[in-house]
Design an enzyme around this catalytic site. Structure first.
Site, PDB file in Angstrom:
ATOM      1  N   CYS A 386       0.835  -1.205   0.000  1.00 11.03           N
ATOM      2  CA  CYS A 386       0.000   0.000   0.000  1.00 11.03           C
ATOM      3  C   CYS A 386       0.875   1.261   0.000  1.00 11.03           C
ATOM      4  O   CYS A 386       1.461   1.575  -1.029  1.00 11.03           O
ATOM      5  CB  CYS A 386      -0.982  -0.043   1.165  1.00 11.03           C
ATOM      6  SG  CYS A 386      -2.475   0.879   0.784  1.00 11.03           S
ATOM      7  N   HIS A 523      -3.702  -4.916   0.515  1.00 12.47           N
ATOM      8  CA  HIS A 523      -3.112  -5.476   1.748  1.00 12.47           C
ATOM      9  C   HIS A 523      -3.212  -7.003   1.726  1.00 12.47           C
ATOM     10  O   HIS A 523      -4.189  -7.557   2.258  1.00 12.47           O
ATOM     11  CB  HIS A 523      -3.845  -4.940   2.976  1.00 12.47           C
ATOM     12  CG  HIS A 523      -3.560  -3.510   3.261  1.00 12.47           C
ATOM     13  ND1 HIS A 523      -2.458  -3.108   3.971  1.00 12.47           N
ATOM     14  CD2 HIS A 523      -4.220  -2.384   2.920  1.00 12.47           C
ATOM     15  CE1 HIS A 523      -2.457  -1.779   4.075  1.00 12.47           C
ATOM     16  NE2 HIS A 523      -3.509  -1.322   3.439  1.00 12.47           N
ATOM     17  N   GLU A 525      -1.764  -9.101   3.464  1.00  8.69           N
ATOM     18  CA  GLU A 525      -1.626  -9.713   4.796  1.00  8.69           C
ATOM     19  C   GLU A 525      -2.968 -10.121   5.404  1.00  8.69           C
ATOM     20  O   GLU A 525      -3.017 -10.997   6.257  1.00  8.69           O
ATOM     21  CB  GLU A 525      -0.871  -8.787   5.754  1.00  8.69           C
ATOM     22  CG  GLU A 525      -1.567  -7.492   6.158  1.00  8.69           C
ATOM     23  CD  GLU A 525      -1.290  -6.315   5.222  1.00  8.69           C
ATOM     24  OE1 GLU A 525      -1.025  -6.553   4.022  1.00  8.69           O
ATOM     25  OE2 GLU A 525      -1.357  -5.170   5.698  1.00  8.69           O
TER      26      GLU A 525
END
Ligand code: GLN
Length: 551
Positions: A386, A523, A525
């Site tokens: 990001c 993102h 994650e």
């Protein structure tokens, strides 16, 4: 219209006592994993007592990370634990705050829904909470509801009252109360002390709730005698006193709780019959975590490095990337400001990989860019997420494409080359609406949030990682890659490896003459799980491992 219970779903309510940070979220997630291992379907909900409508605007220093769901909800980080440990998919309806509950009641009051009545905590706020909980009814076998905060907090009372009422509404065989407490070891006395647990259960009893099961956090296992003592004082059976001992890896928690009989007690008390649990995948996972073959060091250059909770999902995703490669990941948190005015090699040369995570605001910006230059020039595997991706575009523009002073307009509104900017007119292809906005627009309304599709270009690092053409990833950002500069940057060697299907939004960039340099606007994650490590984290750690073996 009030929803009537379907009598399909059973509800487990988890409260916490003594102090916060005992790991209620992990205990809830682990219980969910154990129930799934017996073939049941589960979902979760977190009820947070604070007044913010959602954690979107809260400082990660205070509250930890903001976890983003597919449907674009900005939620508590416990949603991350729930998704990582189970197959449940979290959404807006899985996280409520007092603020959101009150907001909805106040809106109804303004619309005249309670015409003539006095609007009160009981029954109006409690009814609203009960309706929020009952939204989960019918869809799964078991819904695990975690009440944030600690019993005795003034703020949490309406939630406690609502779940007390739900036992009456749904019946005993459909509800279960689990209370998580702390049994501290007091060094000077050489003893474990049960008094805080006793007091905490008394507090709960004063609110009309008798816990069915106690989960006690301890440093060492509770003896049978201590379990008996706790059972006696807290009106539970001794085998319903479960020890949750401190563990090395959070992924051991399901196994430990299973060994203590937590899932057996839960099923017994709820009158559920299932097959034997299939916990082998968890055993294999923990074995793998405890027996790594290599170690790599990853430097994380960010702003919230002091508090690990603010990068919770990121840290976990890196651990997962390690698991996929039989690697133990050592974290080196680097405050980006420390890199400013210094030779970055002093701090970064020990790192096998460098990661610049997401973030907002300008603090440490030049330090982060310096870390990116270092990674690019020294061919250290680099992962920009990001803001990290945006800054790697800035770095490339300035130092390779010759766009002196290039920047993101978030950080420099006067930049001659706004390579990252706020799209003034932006078609949200999820809602089909065109948003018009500028730098002064309301912060809350201008984020690109939640899952968006992305198309990958063959022959790139991204394609090699995902091994497919179209992916879906979660977003939480305001600024975008500026297409005005796309041609120029591509000609200078920047690889655009992922874009929105209509090719208007650049989602992934890479460098060709580098072992592994990738930045993504989303993102990743948030979608990594221990059993299913995210492809980008897997490949990043793999590249870091290759580098560590060469050096
Ligand atoms: N601040 C940047 C933006 O709003 C990046 C946000 C992020 O990293 N999540 O676009």
């Amino acid at each position: 219209m009030k929803k009537q219970p379907t009598k399909k779903t059973k509800f487990i309510f988890i409260t916490g006592g003594v102090l916060s940070s005992l790991g209620k979220g992990l205990a809830a997630a682990s219980l969910g994993a154990l129930l799934e291992s017996r073939g049941m379907t589960v979902t979760f909900q977190k009820l947070d007592p604070y007044i913010n409508v959602d954690p979107g605007t809260m400082n990660p220093f205070q509250h930890g990370e903001v976890y983003v769901t597919d449907d674009g909800a900005e939620t508590d980080l416990d949603m991350g634990h729930y998704e990582r440990y189970t197959n449940a998919v979290m959404a807006q309806k899985n996280n409520y705050t007092s603020g959101r509950i009150y907001y909805s009641v106040i809106m109804k009051e303004r619309h005249g829904e309670y015409l003539g009545g006095t609007v009160q905590v009981i029954p109006h706020i409690t009814d609203e909470i009960k309706q929020a909980v009952l939204q989960l009814d019918g869809a799964v076998d078991v819904a695990i509801i975690e009440i944030g905060g600690t019993v005795g907090d003034i703020e949490g009372l309406p939630f406690i009252e609502a779940i007390r009422q739900l036992r009456g509404d749904l019946g005993r065989e459909y509800t279960l109360f689990i209370h998580l407490t702390l049994v501290p070891y007091i060094k000077t006395a050489g003893e474990m002390k049960t008094k805080p647990t006793q007091h905490s259960v008394k507090g709960l009893l004063a609110s009309g709730i008798q816990p069915d099961i106690l989960v006690c956090r301890t440093e060492t296992p509770l003896s049978a005698d201590l379990k008996k003592k706790i059972a006696l004082f807290c009106n539970v059976e001794p085998d319903s006193v479960i020890t949750a001992v401190d563990v090395e890896s959070i992924y051991e928690v399901p196994l430990r709780l299973h060994a203590e009989g937590l899932d057996d007690r839960v099923l017994e008390k709820l009158g559920i019959w299932t097959g034997a649990p299939y916990i082998k995948p968890w055993e294999e996972l923990v074995y793998r975590i405890k027996h790594p073959r290599h170690t790599v060091t990853i430097g994380i250059t960010g702003k919230y490095v002091e508090l690990k909770e603010s990068y919770k999902s990121l840290n976990e995703a890196l651990v997962h990337g390690g698991i996929a490669n039989h690697v133990k990941v050592e974290f080196r948190y680097i405050n980006a400001e420390d890199l400013e005015g210094r030779d970055p090699a002093e701090i970064l040369q020990e790192c096998d990989g460098i990661l610049v995570p997401g973030g907002f605001g300008s603090r440490g910006m030049e330090g982060k860019i310096k870390a990116i230059t270092y990674a690019r020039e020294n061919k250290v595997p680099f992962f920009g997420i990001c803001l990290g991706m945006q800054l790697s575009v800035v770095e490339f523009s300035r130092n390779i494409a010759g766009l002196d002073g290039a920047h993101s307009t978030e950080l420099d509104q006067e930049t001659p080359y706004p390579v990252i900017y706020l799209m003034k007119e932006w078609l949200d292809f999820r809602t089909g609406k065109t948003e018009i906005r500028d730098e002064n627009s309301d912060m809350g309304g201008t984020l690109r949030l939640g899952a968006y599709p992305c198309r990958l270009r063959e022959g790139t690092l991204a394609y090699t990682a995902y091994r497919r053409e179209e992916i879906s990833e979660r977003h939480r950002h305001r600024y975008e890659f500026n297409n005005l500069f796309r041609d120029q940057l591509e000609k200078a060697g920047l690889v655009v490896s992922g874009t929105s299907p209509d090719n208007t939004l650049v989602e992934i960039i890479e460098l060709a003459d580098h072992p592994w340099f990738l930045g993504c606007q989303f993102h990743p994650e948030f979608k990594s799980k221990p059993m299913k490590p995210h492809p980008l984290f897997r490949e990043f750690i793999k590249a870091a491992l290759t580098r560590s073996q060469k050096h």
